[in-house]
Each structure stands twice: as structure tokens, then as C-alpha cells.
Design a protein around this motif. Structure first.
Motif, short mmCIF file in Angstrom:
data_model
loop_
_atom_site.label_atom_id
_atom_site.label_comp_id
_atom_site.label_asym_id
_atom_site.label_seq_id
_atom_site.Cartn_x
_atom_site.Cartn_y
_atom_site.Cartn_z
N UNK A 79 0.82 -1.15 0.07
CA UNK A 79 -0.08 -0.02 -0.11
C UNK A 79 0.86 1.13 0.10
N UNK A 80 1.94 1.24 0.67
CA UNK A 80 2.64 2.35 0.97
C UNK A 80 3.47 2.62 -0.52
N UNK A 81 3.73 1.60 -1.20
CA UNK A 81 4.74 1.64 -2.33
C UNK A 81 3.68 2.22 -3.57
N UNK A 82 2.21 1.76 -3.22
CA UNK A 82 1.42 2.04 -4.41
C UNK A 82 1.18 3.59 -4.25
N UNK A 83 1.31 4.15 -3.00
CA UNK A 83 0.99 5.41 -2.89
C UNK A 83 2.36 6.36 -3.42
N UNK A 84 3.48 5.68 -3.30
CA UNK A 84 4.68 6.59 -3.70
C UNK A 84 4.45 6.59 -5.43
N UNK A 85 4.04 5.34 -5.92
CA UNK A 85 4.05 5.37 -7.45
C UNK A 85 3.02 6.28 -8.03
N UNK A 86 1.85 6.51 -7.17
CA UNK A 86 0.84 7.25 -7.56
C UNK A 86 1.07 8.93 -7.38
N UNK A 87 1.84 9.07 -6.35
CA UNK A 87 2.47 10.62 -6.14
C UNK A 87 3.41 11.03 -7.40
N UNK A 88 4.10 9.89 -7.89
CA UNK A 88 5.10 10.17 -9.17
C UNK A 88 4.36 9.94 -10.45
N UNK A 89 2.99 10.08 -10.34
CA UNK A 89 2.48 9.99 -11.70
C UNK A 89 1.97 8.68 -12.27
N UNK A 90 2.19 7.47 -11.67
CA UNK A 90 1.71 6.32 -12.34
C UNK A 90 0.31 6.27 -12.35
N UNK A 91 -0.08 5.22 -13.18
CA UNK A 91 -1.37 4.77 -13.33
C UNK A 91 -1.31 3.48 -12.45
N UNK A 92 -2.22 3.23 -11.40
CA UNK A 92 -2.12 2.19 -10.63
C UNK A 92 -3.03 0.99 -10.57
#
Ligand SMILES: NC(=O)c1ccc[n+]([C@@H]2O[C@H](COP(=O)([O-])OP(=O)(O)OC[C@H]3O[C@@H](n4cnc5c(N)ncnc54)[C@H](O)[C@@H]3O)[C@@H](O)[C@H]2O)c1
Length: 274
Positions: free
Chosen positions: A32-45
Motif C-alpha cells: 500500500x505504501x509503495x502504491x502511494x509512492x508510485x501514484x505521487x510520481x504520476x503512475x496509473x495504478x
């Protein structure tokens, strides 16, 4: 004279702009934490797990899909990868992070069904998901796969044979797949966390003697925060690691660098010297 320097690197906030990231075990702890880091850097999750929990409310619904996937099932893994590509047209990054521990017991006392479940979840999941994702990544001409191994896969882990074997298997599967896919521009790596504060290790808080024994083996003297593991995952997934494949990155406060059994060994050595 003012020289306009051209920016050669994307800023951290743009690193994963519009890249499609499939995560397993993405509604708790490290996932969950890594998901939020990816999202914060523009990814589509494209987030997956056994259950949705409240992940959409905690991550927000923009750029987040949730898909129910039991990674111990080859059919579920294939369906999850296909659903991701059906929705987004591609899969840039696969982060296989879902995992389970086992009860501590030596091999004669380990439960056979539990051994199989741990192997199929931790190691099988990586095999099934990679098998499904690699053909799409080959067509794209690029892709990145990261798996969550463990320090228990770098060396043995007393009384945790199913878990340690599954994580060691992940490490060798990562290296083997990295060799097989290097020619396709697909990079495959792993992180190997040590003791990390997540729901998986939360029960240790109620067992101070165990927790202190575990902490005493960590040179940096503390457990990892999930975001410290997540940032290592993002590094491996990013162009910053463009020439890194088949690598296992420990995130363990120095634990795997030490085979001396410190700090007890140091205490005994010091006592010997008077
Ligand atoms: N916490 C630690 O100290 C530590 C240390 C080394 C490695 N790890 C590894 O990190 C990963 C994440 O663990 P965590 O600490 O965040 O624990 P966690 O329990 O918070 O998260 C594990 C996630 O995996 C999911 N999961 C379990 N079985 C699944 C299945 N069959 N299909 C799909 N999802 C499933 C769970 O629902 C959960 O969301 C695991 O692979 C774990 O082995 C954790």
C-alpha cells in the motif's frame, strides 16, 4: 553571461508519468505504501489483493483501479494481467509483493499444506504473474518486474523453512528471468527487506523479548519503515536503474552485511580481551 542548462533528468515527481503499474498485495503494509509512492510520481495504478480493504479511500480513486487477485492461483494472475492490459493497453511495471509468513517449526513439524501455500503464494505468484506479463512487455519492447524477497531468502531463517525457501526461490527466479529477458529490454530485480513495521510484523509489538532480539541483529538498530522499502522499489522500477537487472537490493539496515552475530559476538570478544 547566463547559461541555460538543459535539464537532462526528469524530476522525481514525473518519474512514472502515465506508466501503468500492477501491484500485488497492494492494500496493506509495503504494498500500500509503495502504491502511494508510485501514484505521487504520476503512475496509473492497477492495484490487486485478496480484498479491497479501504484502499481507494486511502489512495483516492484518481488513477487507481482495484482488482481482486489471489496470487497463488495461475488463473487469477493471468486474468489480473489481462484486465490491466484491457483497461490501460499496456503494463509497464509489475511489482509482485504479496506474501505470507509461516508458523515457526522445524521441518518435521511443519504443516505440508502450509508449506505448499507459502510456496505457491510467494514464489508461485511471481512465476504466474511474470508468465502472463512478459509477452505484453516483449511486445512493448520494455518493462520492469520487481519482487519482494526478504533477508530470509539471502540466508537461512531458523524454523521458517517454507518462508525462507520461497524467498530464496524468488531471488533465483528473478536472476534467471533477468538473464532470459535482458535482450528484450525487460529488467527484473528484487528488494530484500529485513524487519519492517507493517501489519505482518505488528504482532511482534506484543512480544517485546522477540522484538528486542530481532532489533539487536540490525546494525542500524531499528526496523524499516515501509516507505524505505517502497523507495528502493521505485528506484529499481525507474530509469535511474536503467542498466540494473538481476539484482537483489537489501533494505535491512545492514543486517545482511553482517555474519558476525553482532552485537553478542562483539560483547564476548571484548570480554575475552578484558
Ligand atoms: N514486514 C517485514 O518485516 C517483511 C520483511 C521481509 C519481507 N517482507 C515481505 O514484504 C511483502 C509485503 O509484506 P508486508 O510486511 O507489507 O505484510 P502485509 O501482511 O501488510 O501485506 C501482505 C499483503 O499480501 C496480501 N496477500 C497475502 N496472500 C495473498 C494472496 N494469496 N494473493 C494476493 N495477495 C495476498 C495480503 O492481503 C496483504 O495485503 C511480503 O512478501 C513479505 O513477505 C516483509
Amino acid at each position: 553571461m547566463v547559461v541555460n542548462r538543459q535539464q537532462t533528468h526528469t524530476t522525481t515527481s514525473q518519474r512514472f508519468q502515465d506508466q501503468v503499474v500492477l501491484i500485488t498485495g497492494g492494500t496493506s503494509g509495503i504494498g500500500a505504501t509503495t502504491a502511494s509512492l508510485f501514484l505521487a510520481q504520476g503512475a496509473k495504478l492497477f492495484n490487486t489483493d485478496l480484498e479491497e480493504r479501504n484502499i481507494k479511500s486511502s489512495l483516492g480513486s484518481k488513477n487507481v483501479d482495484f482488482y481482486k487477485c489471489d496470487v497463488s492461483s495461475p488463473e487469477d494472475c493471468e486474468a489480473a494481467v489481462k484486465a490491466c492490459v484491457d483497461i490501460h493497453g499496456r503494463i509497464d511495471i509489475l511489482f509482485h509483493n504479496a506474501g505470507i509468513l509461516c508458523q515457526p517449526a522445524e521441518v518435521p513439524d511443519q504443516d505440508v499444506a502450509l508449506f505448499q501455500k507459502v510456496l505457491l503464494t510467494n514464489l508461485g505468484g511471481l512465476f504466474y504473474l511474470s508468465r502472463a506479463a512478459i509477452p505484453y512487455m516483449r511486445k512493448q519492447g520494455k518493462g520492469s518486474i520487481i519482487a519482494t524477497a526478504s533477508t530470509s531468502g539471502l540466508s537461512g531463517a531458523m524454523a521458517l523453512s517454507p518462508y525462507a525457501a520461497s524467498k530464496a526461490g524468488i531471488i533465483n527466479l528473478v536472476k534467471t528471468m533477468a538473464l532470459d529477458r535482458a535482450k528484450d529490454g525487460i529488467r527484473i530485480n528484487a528488494v530484500a527487506p529485513g524487519y519492517t513495521n507493517t501489519p505482518m510484523t505488528a504482532p511482534f509489538a506484543g512480544l517485546p523479548a522477540l522484538r528486542d532480539a530481532m532489533l539487536s541483529r540490525i546494525p542500524m538498530g531499528r526496523a524499516a519503515k515501509p516507505e524505505e522499502v517502497g523507495r528502493a522499489v521505485l528506484f529499481l522500477a525507474s530509469e535511474d536503474a536503467s542498466f540494473t537487472t538481476g539484482h537483489v537490493l537489501p533494505v535491512d539496515g545492514g543486517t545482511s552485511a553482517d555474519c558476525s552475530g553482532a552485537p553478542d559476538t562483539i560483547k564476548h570478544l571484548a570480554a575475552m580481551q578484558g
